[in-house]
Design a protein around this motif. Structure first.
Motif, PDB file in Angstrom:
ATOM      1  N   ILE A   1      43.067  47.693  37.979  1.00 42.17           N
ATOM      2  CA  ILE A   1      42.470  46.359  37.992  1.00 42.17           C
ATOM      3  C   ILE A   1      41.402  46.257  39.074  1.00 42.17           C
ATOM      4  O   ILE A   1      41.692  46.394  40.265  1.00 42.17           O
ATOM      5  CB  ILE A   1      43.583  45.313  38.185  1.00 42.17           C
ATOM      6  N   ALA A   2      40.160  46.027  38.657  1.00 46.16           N
ATOM      7  CA  ALA A   2      39.070  45.881  39.624  1.00 46.16           C
ATOM      8  C   ALA A   2      39.341  44.641  40.490  1.00 46.16           C
ATOM      9  O   ALA A   2      39.703  43.583  39.974  1.00 46.16           O
ATOM     10  CB  ALA A   2      37.734  45.744  38.898  1.00 46.16           C
ATOM     11  N   PRO A   3      39.169  44.786  41.803  1.00 46.00           N
ATOM     12  CA  PRO A   3      39.516  43.702  42.736  1.00 46.00           C
ATOM     13  C   PRO A   3      38.846  42.365  42.411  1.00 46.00           C
ATOM     14  O   PRO A   3      39.432  41.306  42.653  1.00 46.00           O
ATOM     15  CB  PRO A   3      39.038  44.244  44.090  1.00 46.00           C
ATOM     16  N   ALA A   4      37.648  42.383  41.864  1.00 45.76           N
ATOM     17  CA  ALA A   4      36.936  41.130  41.585  1.00 45.76           C
ATOM     18  C   ALA A   4      37.729  40.203  40.660  1.00 45.76           C
ATOM     19  O   ALA A   4      37.586  38.978  40.731  1.00 45.76           O
ATOM     20  CB  ALA A   4      35.569  41.420  40.964  1.00 45.76           C
TER      21      ALA A   4
ATOM     22  N   LEU B   1      40.703  39.411  40.841  1.00 45.31           N
ATOM     23  CA  LEU B   1      41.734  38.652  41.565  1.00 45.31           C
ATOM     24  C   LEU B   1      41.212  37.345  42.134  1.00 45.31           C
ATOM     25  O   LEU B   1      41.984  36.433  42.428  1.00 45.31           O
ATOM     26  CB  LEU B   1      42.288  39.483  42.729  1.00 45.31           C
ATOM     27  N   SER B   2      39.921  37.276  42.344  1.00 46.37           N
ATOM     28  CA  SER B   2      39.356  36.120  43.036  1.00 46.37           C
ATOM     29  C   SER B   2      38.883  35.065  42.049  1.00 46.37           C
ATOM     30  O   SER B   2      38.278  35.383  41.027  1.00 46.37           O
ATOM     31  CB  SER B   2      38.163  36.570  43.884  1.00 46.37           C
TER      32      SER B   2
ATOM     33  N   LEU C   1      36.475  33.228  42.645  1.00 45.87           N
ATOM     34  CA  LEU C   1      35.031  33.114  42.865  1.00 45.87           C
ATOM     35  C   LEU C   1      34.256  34.035  41.919  1.00 45.87           C
ATOM     36  O   LEU C   1      34.791  35.018  41.409  1.00 45.87           O
ATOM     37  CB  LEU C   1      34.688  33.465  44.315  1.00 45.87           C
TER      38      LEU C   1
ATOM     39  N   ILE D   1      31.377  36.405  45.680  1.00 44.14           N
ATOM     40  CA  ILE D   1      32.123  37.390  46.489  1.00 44.14           C
ATOM     41  C   ILE D   1      31.176  38.394  47.123  1.00 44.14           C
ATOM     42  O   ILE D   1      31.412  38.826  48.254  1.00 44.14           O
ATOM     43  CB  ILE D   1      33.283  38.077  45.729  1.00 44.14           C
TER      44      ILE D   1
END
Lengths: 328, 328
Positions: free
Chosen positions: A310-313, A315-316, A318, A323
């Motif tokens: 899962i690409a961290p982006a 999770l946000s 925003l 970000i």
């Protein structure tokens, strides 16, 4: 529109997830699902319902992500694949040896249904796993160490409670600071089980119980305590309630790697968690990854995933622009 | 088949990338590209060539990923979009205010060419950014702190070297340990620039130079030193060579967040790097992400990416089954 969350199971972890949803403006709790009598359950979210698990048979249009808060021993191996056949789901499955089998079962069900099923999410497995993977990918010539604590181990506390004459127990797992320091120094020490952690038990004994026998039974218990230096304290019920009601935990992943000519340069990467509430932190991780499950599924992805996939982006809440501007 | 890497620019970072490739069994260095006379450059990889940058006009079939090791001020804004039009590329662009513009330029070029362009990769921006994003996504009610050092700041060392009478300088950025401890305690302190870091300069003065004037010029230099408590030591050239030849660096991202009723529970997440060699570690990060660039492009992805957009599994040479079995 909010991301609509269902929680299946309302123990410590379920309440931690509920607490995390309240901090997430893009989410709402639709319902808590329970195997108990729903009327017996009081939850902390006025706008949400308490429903019987059987209602999950027909709520596909009401729930975007179902957070499954069950035990790894028997609940999750059955529940997660079952509900992945209808919902985007997420769990915190932590029986390490059975992860491949669980992954496969969830993958089959989720792919078939066109849903996302995230397994083994939390802090270990979860954030600690991520840090092991990032570190070993960056520095292939290295070694990872994981220390847990200081924190309450539910499994060890339960094991002591099963001893004759024990009314209650809280067991703390504590890393041996001298060993942590050796690892931090980059010296790559070989550490035995006993070198890494000590165990401390706070025990309420029944009236007239043989305390020496209890202490001996704890310290010699195979797997749980025999390989560790263990301290046992007998306390009153009042002291237990006053001093040991929290569920703190944490620990650190320390990775040491070498680079350069003759591996002359040493690098130390340390990821450390100090958590006042293990279930609330774990619930917060589950909710951030629930957002990812929802968004990835919206983009057409499906199947079983772990934190590695899962690409961290995702999770946000925003946008990518935001970000990059604020966190890069 | 190996992933074929080109390195553009052979300063400290280029050599760090070369060193990282040697530790990666799935990669090979094809060539170092230089704006200097190629015959003047001796590299550490016998099997690789040294070529003029002009050769990049026609080597699309020989290079899978081009690692661009240039300066953020003038090199990368021009080079990365230029070469993203032909190659999968990666850079360590760190001029924060210009990231949106750089991202856009690389995105346009890479999308048009069907290539991947990873920008702003390393440890800050890079691994530190990731840790800020993970932490704020998990604990939305929190605050992040970044401390740098102890480590050599090249920019500050250069600024001192430009002062009249200075022959050489090494500047160390050092976090104020008392402030780090305050943050670790979860107390969310307000910290000024002066509270967070001190600066220490080791200076070789020219014969007969006015040392008091040099020290004053350093300590009052706007932006670089005036807002910090700065210490200046005058040393000999021999001492500089003996004691200050390395490029150590590091630092920590500390995030404190709250959860639960009335935010009663505090959690501290700390990510800490202690690096013997800043360029070798940064080069190692670039190579792990070069692997990701290659694999993502193979799967048909294109455009500009940052560490936020890349699932961690792409960094590891191991399969999904292997990383689930060993690192989850």
């Amino acid at each position: 529109m909010s991301i609509r969350i269902g929680i299946l199971g309302y123990g410590n972890l379920g309440r931690g997830v509920e607490s995390a949803i309240k901090q997430s403006e893009d989410m709402e709790l639709v319902a808590v699902f329970t195997r108990r009598d729903p009327s017996s359950l009081k939850i902390n979210t006025e706008s949400a319902k308490v429903l019987s698990t059987s209602e999950l048979d027909h709520m596909e249009n009401d729930i975007d992500v179902l957070v499954i808060c069950g035990g790894s021993a028997t609940d999750l191996p059955e529940m997660t694949p079952k509900y992945a056949a209808k919902y985007n789901v997420i769990d915190s499955f932590d029986t390490h040896a059975k992860i491949p089998e669980h992954f496969k079962n969830v993958d089959d069900a989720a792919k078939n249904a066109g849903k996302i099923g995230i397994i083994s999410c939390g802090w270990d497995p979860g954030m600690f796993s991520l840090n092991r993977l990032y570190a070993m990918s960056i520095l292939p010539e290295g070694k990872d160490y994981t220390f847990w604590g200081k924190g309450v181990s539910q499994g060890h506390s339960d094991a002591v409670r099963r001893i004759d004459g024990v009314k209650d127990c809280r067991q703390y797992t504590i890393p041996v600071e001298a060993s942590v320091e050796k690892v931090r120094s980059g010296s790559n020490p070989e550490l035995t089980t006993r070198d890494k952690h000590v165990r401390e038990c706070f025990v309420v004994a029944e009236d007239g119980a043989d305390k020496a026998a209890i202490e001996n039974a704890i310290k010699t218990m195979p797997n749980y305590f025999a390989d560790y230096d263990t301290t046992v304290h007998f306390i009153t019920e009042e002291e237990m309630a006053r001093d040991h009601s929290g569920l703190p935990h944490g620990g650190s992943v320390i990775y040491t790697g070498k680079t350069g000519d003759n591996n002359k340069n040493t690098h130390v990467i340390e990821y450390k968690l100090t958590l006042d509430s293990n279930p609330e932190f774990t619930g917060s991780v589950l909710i951030a990854y629930s957002r990812a499950a929802y968004r990835m599924n919206k983009e057409g992805m499906k199947g079983a995933k772990t934190v590695f996939d899962i690409a961290p982006a995702y999770l946000s809440p925003l946008s990518g622009d935001e970000i990059r501007a604020h966190y890069l």
